[in-house]
Design an enzyme around this catalytic site. Structure first.
Site, PDB file in Angstrom:
ATOM      1  N   ARG A 108       0.801  -1.123  -0.061  1.00 10.61           N
ATOM      2  CA  ARG A 108      -0.010  -0.048  -0.007  1.00 10.61           C
ATOM      3  C   ARG A 108       1.018   1.150   0.109  1.00 10.61           C
ATOM      4  O   ARG A 108       1.691   1.402   0.786  1.00 10.61           O
ATOM      5  CB  ARG A 108      -1.051   0.137   1.258  1.00 10.61           C
ATOM      6  CG  ARG A 108      -1.353   1.394   1.559  1.00 10.61           C
ATOM      7  CD  ARG A 108      -2.616   1.393   2.451  1.00 10.61           C
ATOM      8  NE  ARG A 108      -3.640   0.558   2.038  1.00 10.61           N
ATOM      9  CZ  ARG A 108      -5.099   0.799   2.464  1.00 10.61           C
ATOM     10  NH1 ARG A 108      -5.141   1.583   3.477  1.00 10.61           N
ATOM     11  NH2 ARG A 108      -6.103   0.251   2.113  1.00 10.61           N
ATOM     12  N   HIS A 135      -7.784   0.773  -6.113  1.00 10.59           N
ATOM     13  CA  HIS A 135      -7.852   0.048  -4.895  1.00 10.59           C
ATOM     14  C   HIS A 135      -8.548  -1.202  -5.341  1.00 10.59           C
ATOM     15  O   HIS A 135      -9.673  -1.503  -5.078  1.00 10.59           O
ATOM     16  CB  HIS A 135      -8.678   0.663  -4.016  1.00 10.59           C
ATOM     17  CG  HIS A 135      -8.485   0.454  -2.521  1.00 10.59           C
ATOM     18  ND1 HIS A 135      -7.753  -0.687  -2.203  1.00 10.59           N
ATOM     19  CD2 HIS A 135      -9.426   0.725  -1.283  1.00 10.59           C
ATOM     20  CE1 HIS A 135      -7.754  -1.181  -0.914  1.00 10.59           C
ATOM     21  NE2 HIS A 135      -8.922  -0.352  -0.435  1.00 10.59           N
ATOM     22  N   GLN A 138     -10.256  -4.070  -2.818  1.00 12.42           N
ATOM     23  CA  GLN A 138     -11.618  -3.539  -2.214  1.00 12.42           C
ATOM     24  C   GLN A 138     -12.639  -3.834  -3.306  1.00 12.42           C
ATOM     25  O   GLN A 138     -13.683  -4.516  -2.941  1.00 12.42           O
ATOM     26  CB  GLN A 138     -11.396  -2.067  -2.254  1.00 12.42           C
ATOM     27  CG  GLN A 138     -12.917  -1.231  -1.663  1.00 12.42           C
ATOM     28  CD  GLN A 138     -13.023  -1.624  -0.282  1.00 12.42           C
ATOM     29  OE1 GLN A 138     -12.367  -1.309   0.695  1.00 12.42           O
ATOM     30  NE2 GLN A 138     -14.247  -2.011  -0.048  1.00 12.42           N
ATOM     31  N   ASP A 229     -17.287   7.054  -0.882  1.00 17.03           N
ATOM     32  CA  ASP A 229     -16.007   6.959  -0.344  1.00 17.03           C
ATOM     33  C   ASP A 229     -15.711   8.179   0.283  1.00 17.03           C
ATOM     34  O   ASP A 229     -16.352   9.489  -0.040  1.00 17.03           O
ATOM     35  CB  ASP A 229     -14.985   6.482  -1.238  1.00 17.03           C
ATOM     36  CG  ASP A 229     -13.529   6.483  -0.531  1.00 17.03           C
ATOM     37  OD1 ASP A 229     -13.487   6.040   0.433  1.00 17.03           O
ATOM     38  OD2 ASP A 229     -12.715   6.393  -1.419  1.00 17.03           O
ATOM     39  N   CYS A 269     -16.520   1.796   1.603  1.00 14.14           N
ATOM     40  CA  CYS A 269     -15.328   1.002   1.753  1.00 14.14           C
ATOM     41  C   CYS A 269     -14.655   1.061   3.038  1.00 14.14           C
ATOM     42  O   CYS A 269     -14.089   0.407   3.472  1.00 14.14           O
ATOM     43  CB  CYS A 269     -14.144   1.420   0.615  1.00 14.14           C
ATOM     44  SG  CYS A 269     -13.737   3.000   0.595  1.00 14.14           S
ATOM     45  N   ARG A 297     -13.850  -8.330   2.779  1.00 16.86           N
ATOM     46  CA  ARG A 297     -12.269  -8.040   2.436  1.00 16.86           C
ATOM     47  C   ARG A 297     -11.593  -9.336   2.485  1.00 16.86           C
ATOM     48  O   ARG A 297     -10.757  -9.671   1.967  1.00 16.86           O
ATOM     49  CB  ARG A 297     -11.776  -6.935   3.142  1.00 16.86           C
ATOM     50  CG  ARG A 297     -12.229  -5.444   2.833  1.00 16.86           C
ATOM     51  CD  ARG A 297     -12.107  -4.897   1.518  1.00 16.86           C
ATOM     52  NE  ARG A 297     -10.712  -5.003   1.187  1.00 16.86           N
ATOM     53  CZ  ARG A 297     -10.121  -3.749   1.381  1.00 16.86           C
ATOM     54  NH1 ARG A 297     -10.283  -2.792   1.959  1.00 16.86           N
ATOM     55  NH2 ARG A 297      -8.564  -3.886   1.127  1.00 16.86           N
TER      56      ARG A 297
HETATM   57  N1   CP Z   1     -11.104   0.069   2.864  1.00 17.87           N
HETATM   58  C1   CP Z   1      -9.654   0.114   3.422  1.00 17.87           C
HETATM   59  O1   CP Z   1      -9.087  -0.266   2.331  1.00 17.87           O
HETATM   60  O2   CP Z   1      -9.758   0.285   4.662  1.00 17.87           O
HETATM   61  P1   CP Z   1      -8.280   0.293   5.359  1.00 17.87           P
HETATM   62  O3   CP Z   1      -7.661   1.625   4.840  1.00 17.87           O
HETATM   63  O4   CP Z   1      -8.483   0.486   6.721  1.00 17.87           O
HETATM   64  O5   CP Z   1      -7.384  -0.530   5.030  1.00 17.87           O
HETATM   65  N1  NVA Z   2      -9.969   6.769  -1.271  1.00 14.03           N
HETATM   66  C1  NVA Z   2      -9.444   6.401  -0.060  1.00 14.03           C
HETATM   67  C2  NVA Z   2      -9.722   4.890   0.649  1.00 14.03           C
HETATM   68  C3  NVA Z   2      -9.384   4.516   1.905  1.00 14.03           C
HETATM   69  C4  NVA Z   2      -9.590   3.028   1.729  1.00 14.03           C
HETATM   70  C5  NVA Z   2      -8.237   6.901   0.324  1.00 14.03           C
HETATM   71  O1  NVA Z   2      -7.438   6.807  -0.482  1.00 14.03           O
HETATM   72  O2  NVA Z   2      -7.720   7.396   1.290  1.00 14.03           O
END
Ligand code: CP
Ligand code: NVA
Length: 309
Positions: A108, A135, A138, A229, A269, A297
């Site tokens: 990530r 993502h 997700q 989101d 999400c 997930r």
């Molecule tokens: N939805 C999601 O990716 O959550 P986190 O940022 O907690 O991993």
């Molecule tokens: N769009 C958000 C998703 C978090 C899971 C971000 O990138 O922070």
């Protein structure tokens, strides 16, 4: 036994075709069923997943770690700040070293390019646990949740509200692959990137359609799924106030739900900013499937891991 996806990366859904995506979805359904029935599914005994996190995470981190444990393997959480990458070690060196200890690498991070670079130099599969652009893990869990609700994905209408961000892009890809209708209601300046719309055209299966509109009511009308989101993603904190102003008409709330199909479900999400992009009421309402989505997930990640590793 090797699956047809053995050794493949999961960096972007643009690298997957409809049959491959369906394979993952079917596997997620099967592994969830096994877990619910208490049937062991230790498909990855003795295997390890290196998990690099350059951004915060609750769901992705914990669900991947637990998924590896249930599969009989080990998920190793590695904070980028504690790795030598944090002190400037090149990604191509990190890739080769971690790939020599583990059967898969999850990352990530901010830059999507960095993940592509990691995948280029890693001999083991690389999984994208979120970048600024996409993502994809997700989106698989989201499709699983919708499938559980309706028993099908084809022809279902997903309405997405707010920022055309990383989550929106992977939903666009997933809807293309599954033959869904996706309508995104986003104000000017916050629409999904043109590249995602072009991807949709290339990837779309029979039944799939896409529209980007600025009227949230038009998007909600007749929808099977309302999805939103956060307005400020990780790394955009300085823009938070501007974003709240720009996106405030795009909140998922009770008025919007009334325009959707009577049995429509609400997804997010997570993490959510309650009373910003979604009301407290919508998160807690009977039509919310948000916590089922979060649980999914883990089941979706098991499928990705078992298939690739
Ligand atoms: N939805 C999601 O990716 O959550 P986190 O940022 O907690 O991993
Ligand atoms: N769009 C958000 C998703 C978090 C899971 C971000 O990138 O922070």
């Amino acid at each position: 036994m090797k699956t047809p996806l053995y050794g493949k990366d999961y960096v972007s859904l643009t690298d997957y075709d409809a049959a491959e995506f369906k394979f993952l979805l079917d596997m997620a359904v099967e592994l969830k069923d096994k877990q619910k029935k208490g049937i062991p599914h230790t498909l990855l005994q003795g295997k390890t997943l290196a998990m690099i996190f350059q951004k915060a995470s609750t769901r992705t981190r914990v669900s991947f770690e637990v998924a590896m444990y249930h599969l009989g393997g080990l998920g190793m959480f590695l904070s980028a700040n504690d790795l030598q990458i944090g002190r400037g070690e090149p990604i191509q060196d990190t890739a080769r070293v971690l790939a020599s200890y583990s059967e898969g690498i999850l990352i990530r991070t901010f830059s999507h390019q960095e993940v592509l670079e990691l995948a280029k130099y890693s001999k083991v599969p690389v999984i994208n646990g979120l970048t600024d652009d996409e993502h994809p893990t997700q989106a698989l869990a989201d499709m699983l949740t919708i499938y559980e609700e309706y028993g099908t994905l084809k022809g279902k209408k997903l309405a997405y509200f707010g920022d055309g961000n990383n989550v929106a892009v992977s939903l666009i890809h997933a809807c293309a692959l599954t033959g869904m209708e996706i309508v995104l209601a986003c104000p000017s300046g916050y629409q999904p990137p043109a590249a995602a719309l072009a991807d949709f055209e290339k990837m779309k299966q029979p039944g799939a359609s896409l529209a980007v509109v600025d009227d949230p009511k038009a998007a909600a009308s007749g929808a099977d799924v309302l999805y939103t989101d956060v307005w400020t993603s990780m790394g955009q904190e300085k823009e938070a106030q501007i974003r709240i102003q720009a996106l405030k008409e795009y909140q998922v709330n009770g008025d919007l739900l009334k325009l959707a199909k009577p049995e429509a479900i609400v997804l997010h999400c997570l993490p959510a900013h309650r009373e910003e992009e979604i009301t407290d009421e919508m998160i807690e309402c009977a039509q919310s499937r948000i916590f089922q989505e979060a649980e999914n997930r883990m089941h979706a990640h098991k499928a990705i891991l078992a298939a690739l590793l």
